[in-house]
Design a protein around this motif. Structure first.
Motif, PDB file in Angstrom:
ATOM      1  N   LEU A  53       0.811  -1.216   0.000  1.00  0.00           N
ATOM      2  CA  LEU A  53       0.000   0.000   0.000  1.00  0.00           C
ATOM      3  C   LEU A  53       0.842   1.262   0.000  1.00  0.00           C
ATOM      4  O   LEU A  53       0.293   2.372   0.015  1.00  0.00           O
ATOM      5  CB  LEU A  53      -0.937   0.002   1.211  1.00  0.00           C
ATOM      6  CG  LEU A  53      -1.830  -1.242   1.365  1.00  0.00           C
ATOM      7  CD1 LEU A  53      -2.728  -1.092   2.591  1.00  0.00           C
ATOM      8  CD2 LEU A  53      -2.657  -1.475   0.109  1.00  0.00           C
ATOM      9  N   SER A  58      -0.253   2.351   7.535  1.00  0.00           N
ATOM     10  CA  SER A  58      -1.679   2.413   7.195  1.00  0.00           C
ATOM     11  C   SER A  58      -2.526   1.417   7.974  1.00  0.00           C
ATOM     12  O   SER A  58      -3.737   1.579   8.066  1.00  0.00           O
ATOM     13  CB  SER A  58      -1.869   2.193   5.689  1.00  0.00           C
ATOM     14  OG  SER A  58      -1.325   0.943   5.292  1.00  0.00           O
ATOM     15  N   PRO A  60      -3.753  -1.833   7.550  1.00  0.00           N
ATOM     16  CA  PRO A  60      -4.934  -2.476   6.972  1.00  0.00           C
ATOM     17  C   PRO A  60      -5.469  -3.517   7.950  1.00  0.00           C
ATOM     18  O   PRO A  60      -4.704  -4.328   8.481  1.00  0.00           O
ATOM     19  CB  PRO A  60      -4.388  -3.109   5.689  1.00  0.00           C
ATOM     20  CG  PRO A  60      -2.916  -3.283   5.939  1.00  0.00           C
ATOM     21  CD  PRO A  60      -2.520  -2.125   6.796  1.00  0.00           C
ATOM     22  N   TRP A  72     -12.252  -4.831  -0.366  1.00  0.00           N
ATOM     23  CA  TRP A  72     -12.231  -3.558   0.342  1.00  0.00           C
ATOM     24  C   TRP A  72     -11.717  -3.802   1.748  1.00  0.00           C
ATOM     25  O   TRP A  72     -11.964  -4.866   2.331  1.00  0.00           O
ATOM     26  CB  TRP A  72     -13.640  -2.961   0.405  1.00  0.00           C
ATOM     27  CG  TRP A  72     -14.221  -2.556  -0.911  1.00  0.00           C
ATOM     28  CD1 TRP A  72     -14.705  -3.381  -1.892  1.00  0.00           C
ATOM     29  CD2 TRP A  72     -14.415  -1.216  -1.395  1.00  0.00           C
ATOM     30  NE1 TRP A  72     -15.175  -2.651  -2.961  1.00  0.00           N
ATOM     31  CE2 TRP A  72     -15.018  -1.314  -2.676  1.00  0.00           C
ATOM     32  CE3 TRP A  72     -14.160   0.042  -0.864  1.00  0.00           C
ATOM     33  CZ2 TRP A  72     -15.355  -0.194  -3.431  1.00  0.00           C
ATOM     34  CZ3 TRP A  72     -14.487   1.169  -1.622  1.00  0.00           C
ATOM     35  CH2 TRP A  72     -15.076   1.035  -2.886  1.00  0.00           C
ATOM     36  N   ARG A  75      -8.237   1.042   6.577  1.00  0.00           N
ATOM     37  CA  ARG A  75      -6.859   1.444   6.846  1.00  0.00           C
ATOM     38  C   ARG A  75      -6.885   2.249   8.140  1.00  0.00           C
ATOM     39  O   ARG A  75      -7.011   3.478   8.136  1.00  0.00           O
ATOM     40  CB  ARG A  75      -6.298   2.242   5.665  1.00  0.00           C
ATOM     41  CG  ARG A  75      -6.232   1.429   4.384  1.00  0.00           C
ATOM     42  CD  ARG A  75      -5.864   2.231   3.153  1.00  0.00           C
ATOM     43  NE  ARG A  75      -4.664   3.024   3.310  1.00  0.00           N
ATOM     44  CZ  ARG A  75      -3.756   3.219   2.354  1.00  0.00           C
ATOM     45  NH1 ARG A  75      -3.919   2.637   1.168  1.00  0.00           N
ATOM     46  NH2 ARG A  75      -2.689   3.970   2.566  1.00  0.00           N
ATOM     47  N   GLN A  80      -8.316   5.820   6.040  1.00  0.00           N
ATOM     48  CA  GLN A  80      -8.780   5.606   4.678  1.00  0.00           C
ATOM     49  C   GLN A  80      -9.459   4.239   4.553  1.00  0.00           C
ATOM     50  O   GLN A  80      -9.277   3.352   5.394  1.00  0.00           O
ATOM     51  CB  GLN A  80      -7.605   5.683   3.694  1.00  0.00           C
ATOM     52  CG  GLN A  80      -6.906   7.039   3.678  1.00  0.00           C
ATOM     53  CD  GLN A  80      -5.873   7.123   2.583  1.00  0.00           C
ATOM     54  OE1 GLN A  80      -6.199   7.214   1.399  1.00  0.00           O
ATOM     55  NE2 GLN A  80      -4.608   7.100   2.962  1.00  0.00           N
ATOM     56  N   GLY A  82      -9.522   1.208   1.812  1.00  0.00           N
ATOM     57  CA  GLY A  82      -8.744   0.740   0.672  1.00  0.00           C
ATOM     58  C   GLY A  82      -9.550  -0.187  -0.223  1.00  0.00           C
ATOM     59  O   GLY A  82     -10.549  -0.779   0.200  1.00  0.00           O
ATOM     60  N   ARG A  83      -9.105  -0.319  -1.454  1.00  0.00           N
ATOM     61  CA  ARG A  83      -9.763  -1.177  -2.435  1.00  0.00           C
ATOM     62  C   ARG A  83      -8.717  -1.735  -3.385  1.00  0.00           C
ATOM     63  O   ARG A  83      -7.797  -1.015  -3.807  1.00  0.00           O
ATOM     64  CB  ARG A  83     -10.803  -0.376  -3.215  1.00  0.00           C
ATOM     65  CG  ARG A  83     -11.556  -1.141  -4.308  1.00  0.00           C
ATOM     66  CD  ARG A  83     -12.543  -0.215  -5.025  1.00  0.00           C
ATOM     67  NE  ARG A  83     -13.331  -0.922  -6.041  1.00  0.00           N
ATOM     68  CZ  ARG A  83     -12.985  -1.046  -7.315  1.00  0.00           C
ATOM     69  NH1 ARG A  83     -11.841  -0.520  -7.744  1.00  0.00           N
ATOM     70  NH2 ARG A  83     -13.762  -1.700  -8.164  1.00  0.00           N
ATOM     71  N   SER A  91      -6.438   1.302  -4.729  1.00  0.00           N
ATOM     72  CA  SER A  91      -6.882   2.687  -4.557  1.00  0.00           C
ATOM     73  C   SER A  91      -7.334   2.874  -3.123  1.00  0.00           C
ATOM     74  O   SER A  91      -7.476   1.905  -2.360  1.00  0.00           O
ATOM     75  CB  SER A  91      -8.018   3.029  -5.530  1.00  0.00           C
ATOM     76  OG  SER A  91      -9.065   2.090  -5.426  1.00  0.00           O
ATOM     77  N   SER A  92      -7.550   4.127  -2.737  1.00  0.00           N
ATOM     78  CA  SER A  92      -7.984   4.403  -1.373  1.00  0.00           C
ATOM     79  C   SER A  92      -8.818   5.671  -1.330  1.00  0.00           C
ATOM     80  O   SER A  92      -8.704   6.538  -2.205  1.00  0.00           O
ATOM     81  CB  SER A  92      -6.788   4.525  -0.429  1.00  0.00           C
ATOM     82  OG  SER A  92      -5.956   5.618  -0.797  1.00  0.00           O
TER      83      SER A  92
END
Length: 297
Positions: A53, A58, A60, A72, A75, A80, A82-83, A91-92
């Motif tokens: 990431l 972050s 996760p 999905w 974070r 955030q 995340g995806r 992405s986030s």
């Protein structure tokens, strides 16, 4: 009860959440590495693919497979969601509350993703296009943790870890709370079954269930110091529970009786788990391993 183990990370990376995504002959198994900002995927052949990431802090945490075939995840360390899509693009999306600490995550009955904000006493919603809305739960210092959805009803259930309660919320943000009979129980994991909602009490060493009428029952575990952490309901009305403190997982029937316990090692620290369509169970162990408990009869 046969168990196989697959190393997916170093022991300091902390496998945490688990999600299953339909694959070829077997589902892909995804897990979050909470200490290093990485998500892993295990597909056919047991090859481990890592998705960095680019944010080691972050954290996760909880991960689910979305209605869009992406995974999905929350974070928790950088506020955030995340995806990772089916082609591996990461992405986030930032949440709205500074210091919100997103943690629990589920697919709602509206096909959006719903999440808890532990640090903001809110529940959030993120649509598949990344639009975020947040709802105050009206319980100061409640520390909402895990969250689950009732597929056939427009509502969500979540644990209030510091308020010692279970809560139910409508999709427009109306919240009802149900205090636990046991004080300072520390509820964490929650999962919706076919006829009730299961949850665990980390500090009390108990598993609980609550029905649609709000009738709540607690079931003491044989080892009250086992620290139940995550729970996954099963189609037959029972559930599986990770026992973080005792390095094992337990299977409960619909009446709350422990019918099996699988030892994963005293130092394994099991966290998230997911039940596969064939009845097998995947468990993330903080020692860097995914454990696969094969279909239970």
């Amino acid at each position: 009860m046969p168990v196989t183990e697959l190393k997916v990370a170093d022991s300091n990376e902390g496998p945490y959440g688990v999600a299953l995504r339909p694959g070829g002959s077997a589902p892909e198994v995804w897990t979050t590495l909470v200490h290093t900002g990485v998500v892993t995927r295990v597909a056919e052949g047991n090859e481990v693919e890592r998705f960095d990431l680019d944010a080691s802090g972050s954290r996760p945490s909880v991960i689910v497979t979305g209605p869009d075939d992406a995974v999905w995840f929350t974070r928790n360390g950088d506020n955030q969601i995340g995806r990772i899509d089916s082609s591996g693009v990461v992405s986030s999306y930032p949440v709205l509350s500074d210091g919100g600490s997103p943690y629990g995550l589920c697919i709602g009955p509206d096909d959006a993703l719903w999440f808890t904000l532990m640090g903001a006493d809110k529940i959030g919603r993120i649509s598949l296009d990344g639009s975020v809305t947040e709802f105050a739960i009206g319980v100061a210092g409640g520390f909402p943790a895990h969250i689950a959805a009732t597929p056939e009803r427009p509502e969500l259930w979540f644990t209030l870890n510091q308020a010692n309660a279970i809560a139910r919320m409508s999709l427009d943000g109306e919240v009802t709370t149900y205090p636990l009979p046991t004080g300072q129980a520390g509820p964490v994991g929650i999962s919706v079954g076919p006829d009730a909602v299961w949850f665990v009490e980390l500090l009390a060493g108990q598993v609980g269930r609550i029905d649609q009428d709000g009738v709540l029952t607690e079931f003491p575990l044989p080892d009250r110091s086992s620290k139940p952490h995550a729970v996954a309901a099963t189609p037959d009305g029972g559930c599986w529970v990770t026992l973080w403190g005792s390095g094992s997982v337990a299977r409960l029937d619909r009446d709350g009786s422990v019918v099996a316990e699988v030892d994963l090692g005293a130092e394994s620290e099991p966290h998230g788990l997911a039940v596969a369509p064939d009845g097998g169970v995947w468990v993330a162990l903080e020692i860097g391993v995914l454990a696969h408990i094969h279909a239970w009869e």
